[in-house]
Design an enzyme around this catalytic site. Structure first.
Site, PDB file in Angstrom:
ATOM      1  N   HIS A 109      33.437  38.497  42.418  1.00 23.45           N
ATOM      2  CA  HIS A 109      33.729  39.054  43.741  1.00 23.45           C
ATOM      3  C   HIS A 109      34.781  40.149  43.688  1.00 23.45           C
ATOM      4  O   HIS A 109      34.926  40.942  44.625  1.00 23.45           O
ATOM      5  CB  HIS A 109      34.172  37.929  44.697  1.00 23.45           C
ATOM      6  CG  HIS A 109      33.704  38.112  46.105  1.00 23.45           C
ATOM      7  ND1 HIS A 109      33.484  39.357  46.680  1.00 23.45           N
ATOM      8  CD2 HIS A 109      33.388  37.213  47.083  1.00 23.45           C
ATOM      9  CE1 HIS A 109      33.084  39.217  47.926  1.00 23.45           C
ATOM     10  NE2 HIS A 109      32.990  37.896  48.209  1.00 23.45           N
ATOM     11  N   ARG A 110      35.500  40.219  42.613  1.00 24.90           N
ATOM     12  CA  ARG A 110      36.481  41.287  42.486  1.00 24.90           C
ATOM     13  C   ARG A 110      35.790  42.625  42.314  1.00 24.90           C
ATOM     14  O   ARG A 110      36.328  43.678  42.584  1.00 24.90           O
ATOM     15  CB  ARG A 110      37.380  41.020  41.270  1.00 24.90           C
ATOM     16  CG  ARG A 110      38.225  39.769  41.408  1.00 24.90           C
ATOM     17  CD  ARG A 110      38.908  39.440  40.100  1.00 24.90           C
ATOM     18  NE  ARG A 110      37.923  39.256  39.004  1.00 24.90           N
ATOM     19  CZ  ARG A 110      38.255  38.912  37.753  1.00 24.90           C
ATOM     20  NH1 ARG A 110      39.533  38.747  37.433  1.00 24.90           N
ATOM     21  NH2 ARG A 110      37.330  38.759  36.835  1.00 24.90           N
TER      22      ARG A 110
END
Ligand SMILES: Cc1ncc(C[n+]2csc(CCOP(=O)(O)OP(=O)(O)O)c2C)c(N)n1
Ligand SMILES: [Mg+2]
Lengths: 345, 436, 334
Positions: free
Chosen positions: B409-410
């Site tokens: 998700h980064r």
């Protein structure tokens, strides 16, 4: 046989021995230079009369110890010239099976108990041999004695004095015969010995000394005979000094630069071999022909000795440990360089 | 004399194990010749020499772990000749200070007797803690290790040494003393505690009693470390069903056509190709997290996770988007075989930009995979299953594969990943797109 | 019930043996300084002059080179002289005769004439005799092929080994030790002939081997007894013969115990222990659990003052300490 004839035969024999030694040493010199002989090689050139005279006085039952200058003694004591030459060549047929070389002639059967390369080294064992004779036999005209030959330079070593002292206190049948060739290696007697009259050096031990002409085999024999007789019969040691001179260097590789030309010329003029020849010719003991025959015979014998030595086998490396001990014991080492340790578990 | 170092053979490698020396001291070697096999965290690699010469000395023993850069062998011009035998060195576990590795300090000192017993029991000296002076490994250390390895923890005898048996120091008295090797029983010699070399043994004694202890291989260690890293990554999973009947028909058609060339295309190959061409259109997904930035890769390298004996490995098909299907099929087959044989070279299992993990062959219909850092996403491929569906009011059957994409998700947001999945689905359902 | 067997001193065992051999073989004679009227510096030859007369028990002047050489020459003619040199230190004056002659004559002359001589002398320090009178130079002789060098440590060995030495056909260096003359032990009656070239395991053990000889054997046995009280089992190998060296006996021992300490009275560098250690490196490498250690004399000319002398010479405490260190190095706990 008349005494005269007997004498003549003996004299002829002396000459033959002197010629044999002369020829042998000249050929040894050549063989050394042809690299057939290794190590040190000291010759009796010029000392033939001392060798022959001394050996003439020595009997079968007697024992002989000498220095490293020992080829002549080996020959005159009766060793085969071929086996002496083979020893010089390091062959297994040599008198010491090629293990001793020039300085270490030895024949137990002939009671020649060795040439010794360590200066003075032969003197204590020779003295001990006389001790063994004294311990085992009784004195008398037929008793055995020991002849210990040494050089002039050797009279300065401690072993000489210790041994003379032992011989004196223990009354041993031994004659110490100094071949005074005037030099150690290059050092003159006068420079090396506080008492340069070497025959006097037994005085401290009350050992009678005598000086004789080492160029005359008859004089040498007579001197040695008298001393050996005292040793046999009275168990009194003697010190005999034989005045001699070596014709060449200390060993075959020594150019002997330390002596003057005139000194050498004087020595050559007094060379005992031609001198004795002339004397025997003059006394009609020898004729030119018989002298030649003797000389030819020596040449032939020495030639045969070289051939014998040449054709003899080298000792095999597998024989390396053959004489490690007289009596074998467990764990005696047998490893060659780099061999792993033989540890039998 | 040149020094042969432990080379860096993978991007993540910090140390390697000399698995096997293939040359011995005194052997002549040519430049490029292999002198050892090295176990890295990824695979078994070959150690090559760079110049002609003769092996002078092997400085580490087989089984020893060596940090990158440490000298492991000396190759000389050939005049000297080897001294024979491996210098029975093993590097200390800690990396040595400075590059010179021949200093005795970097070796694990070990008594000849201990070394012999270790050799006889196949024990890696490097795994032993030495209790002797200067950390020397002595007999009792090896015997303790043997005892710890043996089921029940009983002391093992040291065959051939004739040395007195070590009495196990098991406090419970359950350890049975090994029978003396012939002859009258030697007087008991009480050695140190058997657990000395394995400090952890005491704490898990109960569990360990029923378990077989399996030492960690380099690869297992690496897998564990990297997946642990990965578990900390904030991620989300998206699943999409893909109808694959046309794809399967397409595959059958291609395989029939290419049969003569010996090419056989698998579903995975088609998936790799489809992922690759889709990634080209979704560069954001073809990215990796680099600590303080995101790297968007211009080239597409697709990794396929392969399970092998020693663990998990991901051979990488480089420029998968640019390779024809037949080339890709052949390459993936080769890579999988190499992986199973432990023969992958580092460039063959590193540098991927996206990974595909397929457990379909096990009947797993749907699963999530753990991201292979630093890549941004991984695609988990399930089994193909027949499903009923309704089309124009009629019940029909179709074959479906469920793809689950796990995204970092980064790097990726839901919509980005979803868009990628949608396009991938389209590509797979209209297989001709795969060829584009 | 049997009575305790009688114990006699090492000195007495030597004296008895000399007497027995003089009686047995007329070729045996004794030579040495002050061995007759004075009965020997250490009284080894006490009473023998009276019994056998001055021909066979012969006092010599102070002339080591001369009388040792004379003994060698007498041996060449078949006598079996037994020479006493007052102490090892004075044998250096005779070393030319021993090394250049005694050791060479048989082999160098092609195996024609053996030299059956025995040269006896005590080595050893510890009597406050200072540097020139306290040396242990047995390796000088043990280094030389052609010699046999033996060093008995007990009265029984003194007898059996001296008998063997006198009957052996080669030059034998018979090393005694000042510290041993008054030690006692049981000596079997009747003829005892040891085999030269054999070591002996004089105490069996399992944990560590002490390899030693002469005086060191007594120290090692004492230390072994002390360790036994702690349940530690030391094996003691008495080399007995320094040349030839019986490597198999101590190799076999160390292979069993995997630990070795050498106790030697000589100086450390180039000493007996160096030879033993090098041998173990070859024959027991894979069996060693710790490096071989040596306990040897400090490398100084031995001082007169007692504290310095004590510090320099190896003793039981030194040996015990090193044994403990070697045991500890292998994690050994009793
Ligand atoms: C103990 C010893 N020192 C030195 C030598 C070297 N060396 C050999 S012969 C010799 C000279 C001996 O002279 P001499 O005694 O007169 O005998 P010659 O050579 O004249 O027959 C020397 C010094 C040696 N062999 N032994
Ligand atoms: Mg002279």
């Amino acid at each position: 046989m008349s005494e005269e004839v007997q004498d003549a035969r003996q004299l002829t024999d002396y000459y033959a021995q002197m010629v044999l030694i002369r020829r042998f040493e000249l050929v040894a010199d050549q063989m050394y230079k042809r690299a057939r002989i290794g190590g040190y090689c000291h010759l009796n050139l010029g000392e033939e009369a001392t060798v022959v005279g001394l050996m003439a006085a020595l009997r079968e039952q007697d024992y002989l110890f000498t220095t490293y200058r020992d080829h002549g003694y080996a020959l005159a004591r009766g060793m085969e010239p071929g086996r002496v030459m083979a020893e010089l060549f390091g062959k297994s047929t040599g008198v010491a099976k090629g293990r001793g070389g020039s300085m270490h002639m030895f024949d137990a059967g002939l009671h020649m108990l060795g040439g010794y390369g360590i200066v003075g080294g032969q003197i204590p064992p020779a003295t001990g041999a006389a001790l063994a004779l004294a311990y085992r036999t009784t004195a008398g005209p037929e008793a055995g004695a020991v002849l210990c030959q040494l050089g002039d330079g050797t009279t300065n070593i401690g072993a000489f004095h210790e041994s003379l002292n032992l011989a004196a206190i223990w009354k041993l049948p031994i004659v110490y015969a100094i071949v005074n060739n005037r030099l150690g290696m290059g050092t003159a007697v006068e420079a090396a010995s506080g008492e340069p009259d070497l025959y006097k050096r037994g005085a401290s031990y009350r050992i009678p000394g005598e000086r004789v002409d080492g160029n005359d085999p008859v004089a040498v024999r007579q001197g040695a005979d008298a001393m050996l007789a005292r040793a046999r019969e009275e168990r009194r040691p003697g010190l005999l000094e034989l005045m001699s001179y070596r014709l060449k260097g200390h060993s075959v590789v020594d150019p002997a630069k330390y002596r003057s030309q005139s000194e050498v010329e004087t020595a050559q003029a007094a060379d005992p071999v031609p001198a004795f020849r002339a004397r025997l010719l003059q006394a009609d003991v020898l004729t030119e022909e018989s002298a030649r025959a003797i000389e030819d015979d020596a040449e032939e014998k020495v030639g045969a000795a070289v051939a014998f030595a040449e054709n003899s086998p080298d000792p095999a490396p597998s024989e390396l440990f053959d004489f490690a001990y007289a009596q074998d014991v467990p764990n005696a080492p047998r490893a060659l360089p780099g061999d792993p340790l033989e540890v039998e578990l | 004399m040149s020094e042969i170092f432990m080379p860096r053979l993978s991007d993540t490698m910090e140390e390697g194990v000399i698995a096997r020396w293939t040359k011995k001291p005194g052997d002549a070697v040519k430049a490029g010749e292999v002198i050892a096999e090295i176990d890295t965290d990824k695979a078994t690699m070959e150690l090559e020499v760079f110049e002609d010469g003769v092996i002078e000395q092997l400085l580490v023993e087989e089984g020893a772990t060596v940090p990158i850069g440490q000298v492991v062998a000396l190759v000389g011009p050939g005049a000297g000749g080897g001294t024979g035998g491996t210098t029975t060195a093993a590097p200390a576990a800690a990396a040595p200070e400075g590059p010179a590795a021949r200093e005795p300090g970097t070796r694990v000192p070990m008594s000849p007797l201990a070394r012999k017993i270790a050799r006889e029991h196949g024990i890696d000296p490097d795994t032993l803690a030495g209790s002797g002076p200067g950390g020397r490994v002595v007999r009792q250390d090896v015997e303790a290790a043997i005892a710890a390895l043996a089921p029940g923890g009983g002391a093992a005898s040291a065959p051939g040494t004739g040395a007195p048996q070590a009495t196990p120091a098991a406090p419970s008295g359950t350890g049975s003393k090994a029978a003396p090797a012939g002859g009258p029983p030697p007087p008991a010699v009480v050695a140190g505690p058997a657990a000395a070399a394995v400090p952890a043994a005491g704490t898990t004694a109960g569990a360990a009693a029923d378990a077989t202890e399996i030492p960690l291989t380099q690869m297992r260690k690496a897998t564990a470390r990297r997946l642990t890293e990965s578990a900390a990554v904030p991620h989300f999973d998206l699943t999409i069903p893909v109808t694959v009947d046309p794809l399967l028909a397409f595959r059958a058609d291609i395989n029939a056509r290419l049969a003569e060339d010996g090419v056989k295309v698998s579903v995975t190959d088609l998936l790799v190709r489809a992922v690759a061409v889709t990634l080209r259109r979704h560069p954001k997904v073809n990215s990796s997290w680099d600590g303080d930035r995101i790297l968007q890769h211009r080239r597409v390298h697709v990794g396929m996770a392969v399970a092998i004996e020693a663990g998990l490995i991901v051979p990488v098909i480089r420029d998968a988007d640019a390779k024809g299907l037949s080339v890709l099929a052949r390459e993936s087959k080769e890579l999988a075989e190499k992986a199973r044989a432990g023969k992958l070279r580092p460039e063959e299992f590193s540098g991927g930009t996206f990974t595909l993990s397929n457990l379909g062959m096990f009947g797993i219909e749907q699963f999530t995979a753990v991201i292979n850092p630093p890549e941004a996403a991984i695609l988990a491929v399930g089994a193909s299953v027949a499903e009923p569906y309704v089309e124009e009011g009629a019940l029909r059957e179709r074959t479906v594969i469920r793809l689950t994409m796990t995204s970092d998700h980064r790097v990726l947001d839901g919509a980005v990943s979803a868009g990628f999945l949608r396009d991938l689905k389209q590509t797979l359902e209209e297989p001709l797109r795969i060829l584009l | 019930m049997n009575a305790e067997p009688a114990q006699i001193t090492y000195r007495q065992a030597l004296n008895d043996t000399l007497r027995a051999e003089l009686t047995r073989d007329p070729n045996v004679i004794l030579l040495g300084e002050e061995i007759g009227k004075f009965e020997g510096s250490y009284k080894i030859t006490a009473g023998l002059l009276k019994e056998f007369g001055p021909e066979r028990v012969r006092d010599t002047p102070i002339a080591e080179e001369g009388f040792v050489g004379a003994a060698i020459g007498a041996a060449m003619l078949g006598l079996r002289p037994v020479v006493e040199i007052m102490t090892l230190n004075f044998s250096l004056i005779a070393i030319d005769q021993i090394v250049n002659h005694g050791a060479k004559i048989y082999g160098m002359f092609g195996g024609q004439t053996p030299v059956p001589v025995v040269i006896r002398f005590p080595g050893g320090g510890g009597q406050q005799l200072a540097a020139t009178h306290s040396q242990n130079l047995e390796v000088w002789y043990a280094h030389v092929p052609g010699l046999k060098v033996i060093a008995p440590s007990t009265p029984a060995d003194a007898k059996a080994m001296l008998t063997a030495a006198i009957r052996d056909d080669d030059p034998v260096i018979f090393l005694e030790n000042l510290a041993l003359y008054n030690t006692k032990g049981v000596v079997p009656d009747g003829e005892q002939v040891a085999e030269i070239g054999r070591a002996a395991v004089v105490r069996e053990g399992t944990d560590l081997t002490v390899i030693t000889y002469s005086r060191g054997t007594l120290i090692a046995l004492e230390v072994a007894r002390r360790f036994a009280e702690e349940g530690i089992s030391l094996e003691v190998v008495d080399l007995r013969s320094l040349r030839p060296l019986d490597r198999a006996t101590f190799c076999e021992s160390v292979r069993r115990t995997s630990r070795a300490v050498v106790l030697e009275d000589d100086w450390l560098s180039y000493g007996i222990g160096a030879e033993i250690s090098a041998t173990l490196m070859e024959c027991a490498f894979d069996y060693l659990d710790a490096p071989v250690r040596r306990v040897a004399a400090a490398e100084v000319p031995l001082p007169y003052a007692k504290p310095l002398e004590l510090a320099a010479l190896p003793d039981a405490e030194d040996l015990a300490r090193v044994v403990r260190e070697v045991l500890a190095a292998t994690g050994f706990r009793s």
